[in-house]
Write a protein that holds these residues in place. Structure first.
Motif, PDB file in Angstrom:
ATOM      1  N   UNK A   1       0.841  -1.206   0.000  1.00 35.84           N
ATOM      2  CA  UNK A   1       0.000   0.000   0.000  1.00 35.84           C
ATOM      3  C   UNK A   1       0.871   1.250   0.000  1.00 35.84           C
ATOM      4  N   UNK A   2       0.516   2.173  -0.888  1.00 38.53           N
ATOM      5  CA  UNK A   2       1.269   3.419  -1.009  1.00 38.53           C
ATOM      6  C   UNK A   2       0.865   4.415   0.068  1.00 38.53           C
ATOM      7  N   UNK A   3       1.852   5.150   0.585  1.00 38.19           N
ATOM      8  CA  UNK A   3       1.595   6.210   1.562  1.00 38.19           C
ATOM      9  C   UNK A   3       1.612   7.585   0.923  1.00 38.19           C
ATOM     10  N   UNK A   4       2.083   7.671  -0.311  1.00 37.30           N
ATOM     11  CA  UNK A   4       2.124   8.930  -1.053  1.00 37.30           C
ATOM     12  C   UNK A   4       2.172   8.581  -2.536  1.00 37.30           C
ATOM     13  N   UNK A   5       1.880   9.552  -3.366  1.00 37.20           N
ATOM     14  CA  UNK A   5       1.945   9.297  -4.794  1.00 37.20           C
ATOM     15  C   UNK A   5       3.417   9.146  -5.213  1.00 37.20           C
TER      16      UNK A   5
ATOM     17  N   UNK B   1      17.919   6.967 -23.907  1.00 33.48           N
ATOM     18  CA  UNK B   1      17.447   5.670 -24.389  1.00 33.48           C
ATOM     19  C   UNK B   1      17.188   4.680 -23.263  1.00 33.48           C
ATOM     20  N   UNK B   2      16.989   5.185 -22.037  1.00 34.94           N
ATOM     21  CA  UNK B   2      16.705   4.305 -20.905  1.00 34.94           C
ATOM     22  C   UNK B   2      15.452   3.473 -21.179  1.00 34.94           C
ATOM     23  N   UNK B   3      15.502   2.210 -20.830  1.00 34.74           N
ATOM     24  CA  UNK B   3      14.412   1.301 -21.170  1.00 34.74           C
ATOM     25  C   UNK B   3      13.359   1.192 -20.071  1.00 34.74           C
ATOM     26  N   UNK B   4      13.517   1.938 -18.978  1.00 34.02           N
ATOM     27  CA  UNK B   4      12.528   1.937 -17.904  1.00 34.02           C
ATOM     28  C   UNK B   4      12.210   3.376 -17.492  1.00 34.02           C
ATOM     29  N   UNK B   5      11.011   3.549 -16.980  1.00 35.94           N
ATOM     30  CA  UNK B   5      10.665   4.756 -16.241  1.00 35.94           C
ATOM     31  C   UNK B   5      10.730   4.392 -14.761  1.00 35.94           C
ATOM     32  N   UNK B   6      11.412   5.223 -13.981  1.00 29.44           N
ATOM     33  CA  UNK B   6      11.663   4.920 -12.579  1.00 29.44           C
ATOM     34  C   UNK B   6      10.823   5.805 -11.670  1.00 29.44           C
ATOM     35  N   UNK B   7      10.370   5.210 -10.561  1.00 27.25           N
ATOM     36  CA  UNK B   7       9.579   5.953  -9.583  1.00 27.25           C
ATOM     37  C   UNK B   7       9.996   5.554  -8.177  1.00 27.25           C
ATOM     38  N   UNK B   8      10.139   6.554  -7.315  1.00 25.85           N
ATOM     39  CA  UNK B   8      10.390   6.312  -5.895  1.00 25.85           C
ATOM     40  C   UNK B   8       9.048   6.193  -5.197  1.00 25.85           C
ATOM     41  N   UNK B   9       8.865   5.089  -4.476  1.00 22.73           N
ATOM     42  CA  UNK B   9       7.562   4.805  -3.874  1.00 22.73           C
ATOM     43  C   UNK B   9       7.688   4.670  -2.357  1.00 22.73           C
ATOM     44  N   UNK B  10       6.903   5.464  -1.640  1.00 21.38           N
ATOM     45  CA  UNK B  10       6.783   5.302  -0.190  1.00 21.38           C
ATOM     46  C   UNK B  10       5.607   4.372   0.074  1.00 21.38           C
TER      47      UNK B  10
END
Length: 293
Positions: free
Chosen positions: A17-21, A31-40
């Motif tokens: 469960x996420x605590x923030x967006x 040319x990075x093959x991923x999109x990265x996200x920091x998840x709390x």
């Protein structure tokens, strides 16, 4: 309600469960093959990597990895936990724990605190650690090669598949490869002979590592996508590009305590061109690249 970006409701259902967006992490390369996200999350901080399918289809790197080694990316993301387990067992670096993954789609891993390593600020201790890590992985020697978890190709298939891959990548390259050089390299590749295969990180670069903190020499390896079973000589050719001359001398000092360092031979130009065409380090001047070794 917070949601994981780009994931379907069914994909998100079993995730922490996420605590923030989640916050987007800028990509280091166009040319990075991923999109990265920091998840709390309620289970701690994590990193979400979402496949960018359009970028993958245009990627010279993954075209080479998939054609030559049957790396099966991005389908192989569904087995990334096996790579984590393999490196925990045989490698020397910390690796992020895999929380969840889906073939072709995403990987969710635990966030490793620290600072991304910069190639301009590499300590001798890190070079020694890298030498120990590579030497340890090279203790795992195989008679066949290909996919990390199921190396299915016999040694005598290396020459033909290397030749085919070089032809394919050269035909896809933005700038035509000079015919005399290409013909010479292809002739050598057709006659190459390898019998020793080891685990190799095809996209090994210093920016794939994190230092635990400012007061620690410990490194963590944060990108696990591109491990294959490959000729030991190919791994060492890549390292000769990644390391500065001083770093390479230090690396060799520790590596040769357990493994001999092979001399360059007729296989080397083929490996140089392969790494260039896969855009390993972003070099665009082929003549400069071929003259470095």
């Amino acid at each position: 309600m917070f949601i994981y970006p780009h994931l379907t409701p069914s994909e998100q259902a079993s995730l922490p469960r996420l605590l923030a967006q989640p916050r987007a992490i800028p990509n280091k390369f166009s040319d990075s093959t991923h999109q990265l996200f920091h998840c709390q999350t309620a289970d701690g901080d994590m990193v979400l990597k979402v496949c960018n399918q359009a970028t993958i289809q245009r990627s010279q790197f993954w075209s080479g990895a998939n054609h030559l080694f049957a790396a099966d990316f991005p389908n192989s993301l569904g087995e990334i936990h096996l790579t984590h387990d393999f490196l925990q067992k045989y490698g020397l670096f910390s690796v992020p724990e895999c929380v969840s993954a889906s073939a072709h789609r995403f990987v969710l891993t635990r966030f490793l605190t620290g600072k991304d390593v910069e190639a301009q600020h590499i300590s001798e201790q890190w070079v020694i650690q890298l030498a120990g890590h590579i030497a340890q992985l090279h203790q795992c020697s195989y008679a066949s090669w290909g996919n990390l978890h199921a190396p299915q190709f016999a040694a005598d298939l290396w020459a033909s598949r290397l030749h085919e891959t070089l032809v394919l990548l050269a035909s896809q390259h933005d700038t035509p490869i000079a015919q005399p050089l290409l013909a010479e390299v292809l002739a050598g590749a057709r006659n190459s002979h390898e019998t020793e295969f080891v685990p190799m990180m095809l996209d090994l670069r210093w920016d794939q590592f994190r230092s635990a903190n400012a007061n620690s020499n410990d490194l963590a390896l944060i990108d696990l996508d591109a491990f294959v079973i490959a000729p030991r000589a190919l791994d060492l050719v890549l390292l000769e590009y990644v390391l500065t001359p001083a770093q390479l001398a230090l690396f060799k000092q520790y590596y040769v305590q357990t493994h001999p360092w092979p001399d360059h031979n007729e296989n080397t130009p083929g490996y140089q061109l392969l790494l260039f065409l896969m855009n390993i380090l972003g070099e665009t001047d082929l003549a400069k690249w071929m003259q470095r070794l």
